[in-house]
Enzyme design. Structure first.
Site, PDB file in Angstrom:
ATOM      1  CG  HIS A   1      -3.257  -0.435   7.961  1.00  0.00           C
ATOM      2  ND1 HIS A   1      -3.965  -0.890   9.036  1.00  0.00           N
ATOM      3  CD2 HIS A   1      -3.805  -1.032   6.874  1.00  0.00           C
ATOM      4  CE1 HIS A   1      -4.904  -1.736   8.608  1.00  0.00           C
ATOM      5  NE2 HIS A   1      -4.809  -1.834   7.304  1.00  0.00           N
TER       6      HIS A   1
ATOM      7  CD  GLU B   1     -14.647   4.449  13.418  1.00  0.00           C
ATOM      8  OE1 GLU B   1     -13.934   5.458  13.600  1.00  0.00           O
ATOM      9  OE2 GLU B   1     -14.824   3.574  14.283  1.00  0.00           O
TER      10      GLU B   1
ATOM     11  CE1 TYR C   1     -13.141  11.736  16.590  1.00  0.00           C
ATOM     12  CE2 TYR C   1     -10.933  12.331  17.305  1.00  0.00           C
ATOM     13  CZ  TYR C   1     -12.231  12.688  16.995  1.00  0.00           C
ATOM     14  OH  TYR C   1     -12.630  13.991  17.117  1.00  0.00           O
TER      15      TYR C   1
ATOM     16  CD  GLN D   1      -2.672  -1.256   2.573  1.00  0.00           C
ATOM     17  OE1 GLN D   1      -2.424  -0.514   3.522  1.00  0.00           O
ATOM     18  NE2 GLN D   1      -3.609  -2.191   2.635  1.00  0.00           N
TER      19      GLN D   1
ATOM     20  CE1 TYR E   1     -10.102  -7.069   6.563  1.00  0.00           C
ATOM     21  CE2 TYR E   1      -8.224  -6.957   8.046  1.00  0.00           C
ATOM     22  CZ  TYR E   1      -9.065  -6.355   7.131  1.00  0.00           C
ATOM     23  OH  TYR E   1      -8.862  -5.044   6.786  1.00  0.00           O
TER      24      TYR E   1
HETATM   25 CA   LIG Z   1     -13.261   5.003  15.809  1.00  0.00          CA
END
Ligand SMILES: [Ca+2]
Length: 385
Positions: free
Chosen positions: A161, A254, A264, A96, A275
């Site tokens: 990520h 989200e 958060y 990624q 997964y």
């Molecule tokens: Ca969150």
């Protein structure tokens, strides 16, 4: 002779009833998911871009596009794609990672400055997200005065990520989203590192004195918010605040409105699961002291790129709508808000046909999309005729 002859009306009626039944079913399912058809059309501006990740605007005729393998190019409105710009730093393009986001300075017309983020190689097999500033040369062929403003700490081995969306607010602060690098999710709750955080910087890379953790011993002073997983969409709302979306694990993508110093929740609270199934941690969805998302998608849509519609190109009623790209559904979602409350979500029915990686509004008021493939495209989104 009557026998053996079927009345021509009978099969027609069957078809009609079947179509009516399908229509009712479609309407019911649309209501159930909150999704309605929302036709738009797309124009191809350019094609043949290799995994393009971000688009920015030089002016109404010229774009800057990053390609994840590590190239930045000028693209013309007539579809011409220039050779890669010279002067990029070393980039670790695998999985990624690679050359990812790009935004121009609010004063770009005067100072020709831009900001980009990418996967910077480290010692051994490690790497991490970094943010750099540069000037675009007058001949549009190279980046000059390239300066790294920020490096995510610690660097880690891995290909997942990186986060890496940049937004600049009305006060001129730079925000950079940072993923938790997949193998280190618990670190997203710790303030002594940059994994799973959003950081806030001056445009020269300095740390603003009013960042929330500047006076906390052991905390990284760049941190603005914590508890994120992998945010790959960011935009400043009409309320002046930073809004983001982030990938959940299996489910639990989200939308969050980011407030100073808030947590958060990842990986302590989530609407997603492992997964293949199974809870993450204790399987909590809420906890005191941790923010709830304004919206979540289960199953995941794999969001990437987002833009709030400004101006009247899409009609005055569309102003303030949030358009979110989806890597999974090859499409766009339209989110309609009343303040921070989601009024409704619609799918935009446009013939995109590839994963949507980025969504931006150009200086001409149109929305531009990038599709993420080996033959990616720059598309212009237009209202249906
Ligand atoms: Ca969150």
């Amino acid at each position: 002779m009557k026998t053996g002859r079927r009345h021509p009306w009978v099969p027609g009626a069957r078809c009609l009833f079947a179509l009516l039944a399908l229509g009712v079913l479609a309407a019911l399912s649309a209501r159930a998911t909150g999704a309605t058809e929302n036709p738009m059309r797309v124009q191809t501006v350019a094609q043949g871009l290799e995994h393009p990740w971000a688009v920015a605007f030089i002016d109404e005729q010229r774009f800057l596009v990053t390609e994840r393998p590590g190239r930045m190019r000028v693209v013309h409105a007539d579809g011409r794609i220039e050779a890669p710009l010279k002067g990029l730093p070393r980039i670790d393009a695998a999985g990624q990672g690679g050359l990812l986001d790009l935004v121009t300075d609010p004063q770009f017309g005067r100072n020709r400055q831009l900001y980009f983020c990418y996967t910077e190689p480290g010692e051994g097999a490690s790497n991490g997200t970094a943010l750099a500033r540069a000037s675009l040369s007058a001949d549009l062929r190279s980046l000059e005065q390239v300066q790294v403003l920020f490096r995510q700490w610690p660097k880690m081995p891995g290909r997942h990520h990186f986060g890496c969306r940049i937004a600049i607010d009305g006060q001129g602060h730079l925000f950079l989203t940072l993923g938790e690098r997949f193998g280190a999710m618990a670190q997203a709750q710790q303030l002594d590192n940059h994994l799973g955080k959003i950081v806030r910087l001056g445009r020269d890379g300095s740390v603003p004195a009013d960042n929330p953790f500047v006076n906390r011993p052991g905390a990284r002073p760049e941190i603005w918010s914590l508890g994120h997983r992998n945010p790959q969409g960011a935009a400043i709302g009409s309320d002046g605040a930073l809004w983001i979306h982030e990938h959940g694990p299996q489910g639990g993508d989200e939308v969050n409105r980011i407030e100073r110093g808030r947590n958060y929740g990842w990986p302590v609270i989530t609407y997603g699961e492992q997964y293949g199934g199974g809870t993450i941690g204790q399987g909590l969805q809420r906890l005191e002291g941790m923010e709830q998302p304004l919206h979540q998608w289960t199953p995941s849509i794999a969001p990437s790129g987002m833009a709030f519609i400004r101006g009247d190109r899409y009609g005055a009623a569309s102003r303030g709508h949030l358009i979110v790209g989806s890597l999974r559904g090859n499409r766009l979602h339209r989110l309609v808000w009343e303040g921070q409350r989601l009024l409704r979500e619609e799918l935009i029915d446009a013939p995109i046909g590839q994963r949507v990686r980025d969504v931006r509004q150009g200086p001409d008021g149109w929305l531009y999309l990038l599709t993420d493939s080996a033959q990616g495209k720059l598309l212009r989104l237009l209202p249906a005729p």
